[in-house]
Scaffold this active site. Structure first.
Site, mmCIF file in Angstrom:
data_model
loop_
_atom_site.group_PDB
_atom_site.id
_atom_site.type_symbol
_atom_site.label_atom_id
_atom_site.label_comp_id
_atom_site.label_asym_id
_atom_site.label_seq_id
_atom_site.Cartn_x
_atom_site.Cartn_y
_atom_site.Cartn_z
ATOM 1 N N LYS A 1 -1.309 4.503 6.462
ATOM 2 C CA LYS A 1 -1.001 3.552 5.406
ATOM 3 C C LYS A 1 -2.285 2.963 4.870
ATOM 4 O O LYS A 1 -3.063 2.372 5.605
ATOM 5 C CB LYS A 1 -0.140 2.432 5.957
ATOM 6 C CG LYS A 1 0.137 1.392 4.906
ATOM 7 C CD LYS A 1 1.406 0.663 5.243
ATOM 8 C CE LYS A 1 1.789 -0.266 4.117
ATOM 9 N NZ LYS A 1 3.165 -0.647 4.188
ATOM 10 N N GLY B 1 0.821 -1.200 0.000
ATOM 11 C CA GLY B 1 0.000 0.000 0.000
ATOM 12 C C GLY B 1 0.848 1.239 0.000
ATOM 13 O O GLY B 1 2.062 1.190 -0.059
ATOM 14 N N ASP C 1 9.776 -10.659 9.359
ATOM 15 C CA ASP C 1 10.576 -10.091 8.272
ATOM 16 C C ASP C 1 11.565 -9.095 8.836
ATOM 17 O O ASP C 1 11.678 -7.971 8.356
ATOM 18 C CB ASP C 1 9.645 -9.424 7.247
ATOM 19 C CG ASP C 1 10.390 -9.009 5.984
ATOM 20 O OD1 ASP C 1 9.972 -8.034 5.348
ATOM 21 O OD2 ASP C 1 11.397 -9.657 5.660
#
Lengths: 966, 195
Positions: A107, A90, A205
Site C-alpha cells: 500500500k 493510498g 474504525d
C-alpha cells in the site's frame, strides 16, 4: 465521393437514425438511401461504429490512473503485479517479494500525504505497534518502506495478502447469518480485537467492511480483522472543505462519545463490535445475543464489556454447546481483495471513493421538454437522494444566503456556473446537474455528477449517466434509476442503498398535478412568498389526500406563520400518512419528532430525534431538537451535551447557542453559561443580553436584569425584541412593579401591531390579563382573554386564556374554550390543558378533591420543566401542606424558571407562588418554611406598587393568626 | 501590469472574438505548453504517462497566475490550448521512434493519456482530424476541445456559440466517423485502443 452537401445529408440521416431504436434503424437506412448505395454504405458504417462504440463507452467513468504500473519494482525488492484498489489514503497493489519469494500486499501513501511528516510519524508509531501483533485473526503488517518511482519518493507499507471477501460483502450477498455461523465468526473477530488491544492498538474504525473472511483448505474459514488503528491518523486531503469539527470515521459505527468528539478507545471499538454483531443477525435474537449486543451498545463507555471476548462469552458458550461450527459454505473467491487503510474498498470499476458524509448539491433540474408537469422530476429526484445517509443533500434553504453573498438575486436559477460557484462558496464538493429532455416519444433524464476542485472552478472528475427513454408513466422508474446511479457513484454500498430505498411513487404521490403544485410551492418558498406557498399546498393535498409530503410542508409553513391550529392538523395528517409508508424514513422521523415537540410529547420526540441523530449524524438539527426535548424533560446535563454536539456540527447556529444558554441556566452551570454568552455576544448581542437578563434575575441582581432586558428589547430583530419586551415585563411584575410592567406590555403591543404580528399582540394581552387577575380587575381580564383567543387559531393560547377565565370565575367562557380544544388531536398539550382548565374550575368552586385529581393528571402529562403552581395551590387547599410546600419549593428555588414564564406562563408568577408558599407554610405551622418564603419574597418585592402586598404586609397579615409561643 | 495581467487581457479580448489577440496568444501558449510537456515527457522511462488536462491546467496557471478567472475566459483559453495540445503531442510523436507500438487503452470520455507507445496512433488521429476538418470544421473543434483539453459540453457550447445539444450531436458523429477512419488507416491495431 464526399461533398459539403453530402456531408450535411449524412449528418442529418445519422442523427435521425440514432433517434430510432436499434432494430428500426436498418429499415430506415434502406428507405432513406434508396438509389444511393455509397451514401447507404457510409451511413451504415457510421451507425455500426456508433453502436460498437456505444457499448464500449456507455456509462463510463474515468478509469483510475495508478501511480505504479505492473512490473515496477520498489525498493529493488517488491515487484508490482497488479493494482487492486484505491482507498482514501493510498493505492493498494498485489506485489511479489523477490527476496522472500512470496506474494504480499503493498500500500503506497498518496504523495501529498507522504510529504506531511507529522502524518508519517504517526503512521510509523501505529505500525510499530501493529507489527508486534501476530495473531491469525489480525491482518499482519510487515513493514514500512521507502522506494522511488520516477524520481519521486514513495512511502509504502507491506502487509499480508488476503484472498476472500469482507463480512460486509458476505452479508450483502447472502443476508444475515444463522446463530452458529455468526457465533464462530464473532469468536474469531473477538480474538483479533482483543489481541490488538492487548498490544495497545485501538482499531478506531471497526466495521463489517474491515473483517475479511478467508477461505482455507478443508472448507474452514479464517476471519481476519484489518486496518487496525491506521485509518484515522492521516489528515484529510481537502482542508478547504473540511468543516471544523468534522468527524473522521464511519459515523454509522461510531460510539456516542466518539460522535461527541472524544477520542476513540477500546470501549468505542467494543461499541462498533456490538453493531457488527447485530449486523450479522436478523430477526428475533436469542437472549444471549441480545444481551451481548445491548452490553456493547451501552451509552456509557465504562459500562461496556472490557474485552470483546467477554462481550460474546454467553454466545460462544452457547454455540459450543449446540454444535460444531459448520464451515462456511459458499464463499466466492472474487478478485483478490486486500486490506485498505481508510475509506471503503472499491472494485476496479472506476467507482468513486467519496468521503462519507460529503455534501451533494442538486442543481436546478433543467426541463427542456416543454411540459410543465415534468417539474415534478426535480422534486422526486431530490427526495430520492435525500434518503441516503451516506452523503448529505445540500440544504436548498441555504441558497438565498449564499446567492446574497454572491450579490445575486435570491431567485437566480442554480444552473451551470452559478451552481458551481454557489457550491464552492458553501464548501460543497459535489454538484449534480440534471436535464430532462425529449427523446423520441418520451423523455430521458441526463445526469452529470461533478466533483469540484477546491480553490478553483475547474471541474475535477465527472461522471455521466442517462436513463433510457421512457414515457411519462415510466418517469418514476427513471428517477429511481437515476437516483440509484447517483448514490452508487457517490460510493454508497449496496446494502445501504437497499436499506433506505423506497421507490419514488411511494414517497411522493401518484398524482402528477399534486406534485406539480408542490414543486411550485417550493419555488414560492424560495421567493419567500409563504402565503402563496400555503395556498398551493392546500390545493395539492386537496387533490391527493394521502400526500404526506404536502401535508408536512404545509404544516411546516403554517407553524412558521404561527397558525398553530391548522399547522398541527396538517402535521397530524402527515404523521397519519407516514404510517402508510409514504414518507422517507428521514421525513417520517422528522415529522414524528417535530409533531411530538409541538404538542409537548417530549418522550416521543426524544425517541424520534435520537434515531435521526444516529442515522444522520452530520445534521446538526437532530442534535438540536434532541437537546430541546431533553431540556424540557429536565435532563439538563444530557441536553447540554446534545446541544454542544449540535454546536460542533454547526458552530454558527445562533438558535443552538440560545437553547444551550437556557439549558445551562436551568441546570445552574454558570461557567459554561459564561462561555456561551461570550460566543453569543459576538454573533447575536441582543440574544446574549436577553440571557444575561435572565441570569441576573436568577442571581437576584434585579437592576442588572432590567437593564439587560431593556438592551435586549431594543433589538432590531422583531422576534427577539418582542420576547425581551415580555421578559422585561415579567421581571417588573415579579418585583411587584405592576404599573411599569403594564406600560412595558402596552409598548410591546404597539410594536407588535406596527409589525403586523397579531400573535405577539395576543400573547401580551394574556400577560396583562394575568395582572388583571392579581389586581382583581375581572372585566378587563375577560375582555383581554376573549380578544386574545379571537386573534388566531392557537390551542396553546386558547388554553392559557381558559385557565385565567376559570380562575377569575368566568366558568361558561372557560368551559366553552375547553370544549373547543377537544377538536384537536389527543396529545399531551391538549390533554394537559383540558385537565388544568377543569382543575381550575373545580378549585374555584371549592371541589377540592376533584381539582387535585385533575391537576395531578395534568402534572403527569406536562413536561417536567413546566411550572406546576396549580399543584401547589390545590394541595394547599386540600390540606396536603407537605405536597404544597414541595411544589412551591421547586418554583421558589429555581429563579431560572423565569425563562419558562416568559413563553408559557405569566408575569410575576414566581413571586406570587412564594406568597402561596408562605400561606401554605402558615397553615402547616411551618415557621421555618414560612420564614424562608417570606425572606425571598421580601427581597423581590421590596418596593412594590400600591395594592401589591409587600413583605411587611404579608408578615403582618399572616403571622397574626399564629398564637404566640408557637 | 505584470506578465500575468497581460495574458488575462489577451484572453478577455480573444473571448470577445478578437482574432488578433488569439494570434498573439497562440505562440505564447504553445511555447509554454511545449516546455511543460517536454519536462513531463523527458524521463528515460518508456512507460511515462501524461495527462493532457493536467498539462493544460498547469500551463494556464503558469501563464495567468490566476485561479479564479471566470470560466468563460478559461474556456477560450482551453479552446486555444486544445489546438496547441494537439500540435504539441503530434510534434512529439513524430519525433519519437514510431516503431515501438504497444496498445494502451485510452478513454475518449476523459482526457487523453498519452504515452510514447502510442505515437503511431496519435499521428493517425491527427491526420484523421485534419480530414474531418475539411468537411466539418466544428466537429473537429469539438473533438479537439473534448479530447485534448477535456472541456465539458457546456463549455464547448459556450466557446463555439452553439447549443449543448449541437455539441452532443457533433461529438457523437465525430466519434463514429473517426472510428471508421482509424480502422481503415491503422489496419494492425484495434481502433478501440485509440478511441
Amino acid at each position: 465521393m464526399m461533398s459539403a452537401e453530402r456531408w450535411d445529408r449524412l449528418k442529418d440521416l445519422f442523427e435521425a437514425a440514432l433517434a430510432l431504436l436499434a432494430p428500426q434503424r436498418a429499415s430506415f437506412i434502406e428507405e432513406a438511401c434508396r438509389g444511393d448505395p455509397e451514401l447507404k454504405a457510409e451511413l451504415q458504417e457510421l451507425v455500426a461504429n456508433h453502436e460498437a462504440l456505444g457499448r464500449f463507452l456507455s456509462g463510463s467513468s474515468p478509469g483510475p490512473d495508478y501511480t505504479l504500473p505492473a512490473g515496477a519494482t520498489l525498493g529493488k525488492r517488491f515487484r508490482v503485479v497488479r493494482p487492486l484498489g484505491k482507498g482514501g489514503m493510498g493505492e493498494v497493489y498485489e506485489a511479489f517479494d523477490q527476496e522472500l519469494q512470496e506474494l504480499l500486499a503493498l500500500k503506497i501513501l498518496r504523495p501529498e500525504l507522504a510529504l506531511n511528516s507529522e502524518s508519517v510519524t504517526r503512521l510509523i508509531q501505529e505500525i510499530q505497534l501493529a507489527r508486534k501483533v501476530t495473531h491469525r485473526n489480525v491482518c499482519r503488517v510487515f513493514d514500512l518502506n521507502r522506494g522511488t518511482h520516477e524520481g519521486r519518493s514513495i512511502v509504502f507499507i507491506t502487509m499480508e495478502l488476503l484472498a476472500g471477501e469482507t463480512l460486509a460483502e458476505r452479508l450483502r450477498r447472502d443476508g444475515p447469518l444463522d446463530a452458529v455461523t455468526a457465533a464462530e465468526i464473532a469468536t474469531q473477530i473477538a480474538a483479533g480485537i482483543d489481541a490488538a488491544h492487548a498490544a495497545g492498538i485501538i482499531h478506531r474504525d471497526f466495521k463489517s467492511a474491515n473483517v475479511m473472511l478467508v477461505r482455507l483448505e478443508g472448507n474452514t474459514t479464517r476471519v481476519v480483522v484489518m486496518d487496525f488503528g491506521l485509518a484515522r491518523n492521516v489528515a484529510c486531503n481537502r482542508p478547504a472543505l473540511t468543516a471544523p469539527g468534522m468527524i473522521a470515521g464511519t459515523p454509522a459505527y461510531m460510539a456516542p462519545e466518539q460522535l461527541a468528539g472524544e477520542a476513540a478507545s477500546r470501549a468505542s471499538d467494543i461499541y462498533a463490535f456490538g453493531l457488527v454483531l447485530a449486523e450479522m443477525r436478523a430477526g428475533e435474537l436469542e437472549p444471549e445475543w441480545k444481551t451481548a449486543v445491548t452490553r456493547c451498545l451501552e451509552r456509557q463507555p465504562s459500562k461496556r464489556p472490557l474485552s470483546a471476548g467477554a462481550a460474546i462469552g454467553p454466545i460462544s458458550r452457547r454455540a459450543g454447546e449446540d454444535s460444531r461450527w459448520i464451515a462456511v459454505a459458499c464463499l466466492i473467491a472474487l478478485a483478490v481483495i486486500v486490506a485498505l487503510f481508510a475509506g471503503t474498498l472499491r472494485f476496479l470499476k472506476g467507482r468513486s471513493t467519496v468521503h462519507e458524509g460529503a455534501q451533494l448539491m442538486l442543481a436546478d433540474v433543467v426541463n427542456s421538454t416543454g411540459d410543465p408537469q415534468i417539474a415534478g422530476v426535480g422534486v422526486e429526484l431530490r427526495r430520492e437522494l435525500a434518503q441516503s445517509a451516506y452523503f448529505n443533500l445540500w440544504d436548498d434553504d441555504r441558497r438565498r444566503a449564499v446567492l446574497q453573498q454572491m450579490g445575486r438575486p435570491a431567485d437566480t436559477a442554480l444552473s451551470g456556473e452559478v451552481a458551481r460557484e454557489t457550491a464552492l462558496r458553501d464548501g460543497v464538493p459535489y454538484v449534480l446537474f440534471g436535464t430532462v429532455a425529449p427523446l423520441g416519444d418520451g423523455f430521458a433524464i441526463d445526469l452529470r455528477l461533478e466533483e469540484l476542485e477546491p480553490h478553483s472552478i475547474f471541474s475535477g472528475r465527472h461522471w455521466v449517466f442517462s436513463t433510457p427513454a421512457g414515457t411519462r408513466a415510466a418517469m418514476h422508474d427513471a428517477v429511481h434509476d437515476a437516483s440509484r446511479w447517483v448514490r452508487s457513484t457517490m460510493g454508497e454500498s449496496s446494502k445501504d442503498l437497499i436499506a433506505s430505498d423506497r421507490p419514488p411513487q411511494d414517497i411522493t404521490t401518484t398524482s402528477w398535478e399534486a406534485l406539480t403544485l408542490y414543486a411550485e410551492a417550493e419555488q414560492a418558498r424560495t421567493r419567500n412568498s409563504q402565503d402563496e406557498a400555503v395556498t398551493l399546498l392546500r390545493r395539492s393535498v386537496a387533490l391527493d389526500s394521502h400526500f404526506a409530503l404536502g401535508y408536512m410542508r404545509l404544516g411546516d409553513l403554517l407553524l412558521t406563520m404561527h397558525q398553530q391550529g391548522e399547522g398541527i392538523r396538517a402535521w397530524e395528517a402527515a404523521v397519519a400518512e407516514a404510517s402508510r409508508l409514504s414518507l422517507t424514513r428521514r421525513e417520517e422521523l422528522r415529522i414524528r419528532g417535530l409533531f411530538a415537540s409541538e404538542v409537548q410529547d417530549y418522550t416521543n420526540a426524544e425517541i424520534a430525534f435520537s434515531q435521526l441523530e444516529r442515522e444522520y449524524p452530520r445534521d446538526f438539527l437532530w442534535s438540536f431538537y434532541l437537546g430541546d426535548a431533553l431540556r424540557w424533560q429536565g435532563r439538563f446535563a444530557e441536553a447540554a451535551q446534545r446541544l454542544d454536539s449540535a454546536l460542533r456540527k454547526n458552530p454558527a447556529s445562533v438558535a443552538t447557542m440560545s437553547n444551550l444558554a437556557s439549558t445551562l441556566l436551568l441546570g445552574n452551570r454558570l461557567d459554561e453559561l459564561n462561555r456561551i454568552l461570550q460566543s453569543l455576544a459576538s454573533s447575536a448581542p441582543d440574544l446574549a443580553a436577553y440571557y444575561l437578563g435572565l441570569r441576573a434575575f436568577a442571581n437576584e441582581d434585579y437592576p442588572g436584569a432590567i437593564a439587560a432586558l431593556q438592551t435586549a428589547a431594543a433589538s432590531k430583530n422583531p422576534d427577539r425584541s418582542n420576547r425581551a419586551n415580555t421578559g422585561l415585563a415579567c421581571v417588573l411584575a415579579e418585583l411587584g412593579r405592576y404599573s411599569e410592567a403594564r406600560q412595558v406590555l402596552e409598548e410591546g403591543i404597539r410594536a407588535a401591531t406596527a409589525a403586523a404580528r397579531p400573535g405577539a399582540r395576543a400573547d401580551k394581552l394574556l400577560m396583562m390579563a394575568y395582572l388583571d387577575l392579581r389586581q382583581n380587575r375581572r372585566a378587563d381580564l375577560r375582555g383581554r382573554c376573549l380578544e386574545a383567543v379571537g386573534v388566531e387559531d392557537s390551542p396553546q393560547r386558547t388554553a392559557r386564556s381558559a385557565i385565567l377565565l376559570a380562575r377569575a370565575g368566568y366558568f361558561d367562557d372557560a368551559r366553552k374554550f375547553s370544549q373547543a380544544l377537544t377538536q384537536f388531536p389527543v396529545c399531551p398539550l391538549i390533554t394537559s390543558a383540558i385537565q388544568r382548565i377543569n382543575g381550575e374550575l373545580d378549585l374555584r368552586q371549592a371541589h377540592i378533591a376533584s381539582a387535585v385529581k385533575f391537576f395531578e393528571a395534568a402534572n403527569r402529562v406536562e413536561p417536567r420543566v413546566r411550572l406546576k403552581d396549580y399543584l401547589g395551590r390545590a394541595y394547599t387547599a386540600s390540606g396536603n401542606y407537605a405536597g404544597g410546600i414541595a411544589a412551591f419549593s421547586r418554583i421558589a428555588n429555581t429563579p431560572a424558571l423565569l425563562w419558562e414564564t416568559v413563553d408559557f406562563d405569566y408575569p410575576g408568577i414566581l413571586t406570587d407562588s412564594l406568597l402561596d408558599m408562605a400561606q401554605c407554610a402558615e397553615s402547616a405551622h411551618d415557621r421555618a418554611g414560612f420564614a424562608r418564603a417570606l425572606e425571598l419574597y421580601a427581597r423581590r418585592r421590596s418596593a412594590p406598587d400600591d395594592g401589591i402586598p409587600g413583605a411587611a404586609d404579608v408578615r403582618r397579615r399572616l403571622s397574626n393568626s399564629w398564637a404566640p409561643g408557637n | 501590469m505584470g506578465p500575468t495581467g497581460e495574458i488575462t487581457q489577451l484572453l478577455l479580448r480573444a473571448a470577445r472574438g478578437d482574432r488578433a489577440a488569439e494570434d498573439v496568444l497562440f505562440p505564447i501558449v504553445y511555447g509554454e505548453m511545449r516546455k511543460l510537456a517536454a519536462y513531463l515527457l523527458r524521463s528515460e522511462r518508456p512507460d511515462h504517462t501524461l495527462q493532457a488536462t493536467a498539462l493544460v491546467h498547469e500551463t494556464y496557471l503558469r501563464l495567468t497566475g490566476e485561479e479564479g478567472i471566470a470560466w468563460q475566459n478559461r474556456s477560450h483559453f482551453f479552446a486555444i490550448a486544445a489546438r496547441t495540445m494537439r500540435r504539441v503531442l503530434v510534434d512529439h510523436a513524430r519525433g519519437m521512434n514510431a516503431s515501438k507500438r504497444r496498445s494502451v487503452r485510452v478513454s475518449l470520455e476523459s482526457a487523453l493519456v498519452y504515452s510514447d507507445e502510442q505515437s503511431g496512433e496519435v499521428i493517425a488521429l491527427d491526420e484523421a482530424l485534419t480530414r474531418l476538418a475539411v468537411w466539418d470544421a466544428r466537429q473537429c473543434q469539438v473533438v479537439e476541445m473534448r479530447f485534448f483539453a477535456g472541456l465539458t459540453e457546456e463549455e464547448i457550447a459556450h466557446v463555439l456559440g452553439v447549443s449543448v445539444r449541437t455539441v452532443k450531436r457533433d461529438w457523437t458523429m465525430a466519434k463514429a466517423w473517426l472510428y471508421k477512419e482509424l480502422s481503415h488507416s491503422l489496419s494492425d491495431c484495434d481502433p478501440k485502443t485509440v478511441l
